[in-house]
Design a protein around this motif. Structure first.
Motif, short mmCIF file in Angstrom:
data_model
loop_
_atom_site.label_atom_id
_atom_site.label_comp_id
_atom_site.label_asym_id
_atom_site.label_seq_id
_atom_site.Cartn_x
_atom_site.Cartn_y
_atom_site.Cartn_z
N TRP A 221 0.84 -1.21 0.00
CA TRP A 221 0.00 0.00 0.00
C TRP A 221 0.87 1.25 0.00
N GLY A 222 1.88 1.27 0.86
CA GLY A 222 2.76 2.43 0.93
C GLY A 222 3.50 2.69 -0.37
N MET A 223 4.05 1.63 -0.97
CA MET A 223 4.78 1.79 -2.22
C MET A 223 3.86 2.20 -3.37
N PHE B 245 5.65 3.21 7.12
CA PHE B 245 4.38 3.48 6.45
C PHE B 245 4.06 4.98 6.49
N LEU B 246 4.30 5.60 7.64
CA LEU B 246 4.05 7.04 7.75
C LEU B 246 4.94 7.83 6.81
N GLU B 247 6.17 7.37 6.63
CA GLU B 247 7.07 8.04 5.69
C GLU B 247 6.53 7.94 4.27
N GLN C 15 -2.03 14.71 12.83
CA GLN C 15 -2.90 14.23 11.75
C GLN C 15 -2.23 13.18 10.86
N LEU C 16 -0.90 13.06 10.94
CA LEU C 16 -0.20 12.14 10.05
C LEU C 16 -0.74 10.70 10.12
N PRO C 17 -0.92 10.11 11.32
CA PRO C 17 -1.44 8.74 11.36
C PRO C 17 -2.93 8.63 10.99
N LYS C 18 -3.58 9.78 10.81
CA LYS C 18 -5.02 9.77 10.53
C LYS C 18 -5.34 10.17 9.09
N LEU C 19 -4.33 10.22 8.22
CA LEU C 19 -4.57 10.62 6.84
C LEU C 19 -5.57 9.66 6.18
N ALA D 12 5.17 10.42 20.27
CA ALA D 12 6.54 10.34 20.82
C ALA D 12 7.43 9.49 19.91
N ASN D 13 6.90 8.37 19.39
CA ASN D 13 7.66 7.54 18.46
C ASN D 13 8.05 8.31 17.20
N ILE D 14 7.11 9.10 16.69
CA ILE D 14 7.38 9.89 15.49
C ILE D 14 8.46 10.93 15.79
#
Length: 240
Positions: free
Chosen positions: A92-94, A181-183, A198-202, A215-217
């Protein structure tokens, strides 16, 4: 000038698996294409259909531009180290990164599903036509992308033709997979930076359960956080 759709074939998950596994062991594009041509013989009878399908697959996993090469290499590393549950995250990411057309469809579906329980092809096409034009090629390609999503197990058919419901979200995944995946999500966006929270909620990530912490991000060396104003944090990719 008409935008280039690119992703205009119905693609099965096992075809993506084959392309990714071959890309992990073979750098010669000619050899990869030959392997995929043999692999698809029973699935695509027509040589032209195979050629077009291979073009889609290799753009996702093999013919990756230099700026996304690190993303691809790390994905191939995860593919060979992690279990099968992570494969869809990587595909999905690629695909989001390779095809803005696919990314736009994923974004539209994600936004619609945030408001309602089902989504129709017609709703997707109407919104897609605003950017990609009211073309028969756009309509056909959007149908094939959505059918691919059904094959990948992220959408499900309903009793009404052309109407779909979301499958259960995929997850959980390790922090390292989610950060990768976020990247990929951030690379696929048209903007350089998005609001950190908002990044993890796109919307384009609608099939996945992301529980990565802010914190991980912040701790990841792949991202940089920029404070804007008093309380707004923007996240962008660190370019090396």
């Amino acid at each position: 000038m008409a935008l280039n759709i690119g992703f205009d074939r119905r693609v099965k998950l096992e075809w993506l698996d084959a392309a990714a596994w071959k890309a992990a062991t073979e750098t010669d594009i000619t050899e990869v294409r030959k392997y995929l041509d043999d692999f698809l013989q029973s699935e695509c009878q027509s040589r032209e259909a195979r050629r077009k399908t291979i073009t889609v697959l290799t753009r996702i996993w093999v013919r990756v531009p230099q700026k996304h090469r690190s993303l691809q290499e790390r994905a191939l590393g995860i593919l060979t180290e992690d279990g099968p549950d992570t494969r869809l995250w990587l595909h999905w990411g690629m695909t989001l990164v390779a095809y803005p057309f696919f990314r736009d469809i994923a974004d539209i579906i994600g936004r619609l599903l945030a408001l309602q329980n089902e989504v129709s092809l017609e709703q997707v096409y109407r919104r897609l036509a605003e950017r990609w034009g009211e073309r028969s090629t756009v309509r056909r390609a959007s149908q094939r992308v959505v059918r691919s999503m059904v094959d990948w197990g992220v959408l499900q058919d309903t009793a009404v033709k052309g109407v779909y419901i979301p499958a259960a979200k995929k997850g959980p995944a390790s922090a390292s997979v989610q950060l990768w995946f976020l990247e990929a999500l951030l690379y696929s966006e048209s903007t350089q930076a998005v609001i950190l929270q908002q990044l993890p909620k796109l919307p384009s990530a609608f099939p996945f359960h992301l529980d990565i912490s802010v914190a991980n991000i912040r701790q990841s060396k792949r991202f940089e956080i920029q404070r804007q104003g008093l309380d707004l944090d923007m996240v962008a990719i660190v370019h090396r």
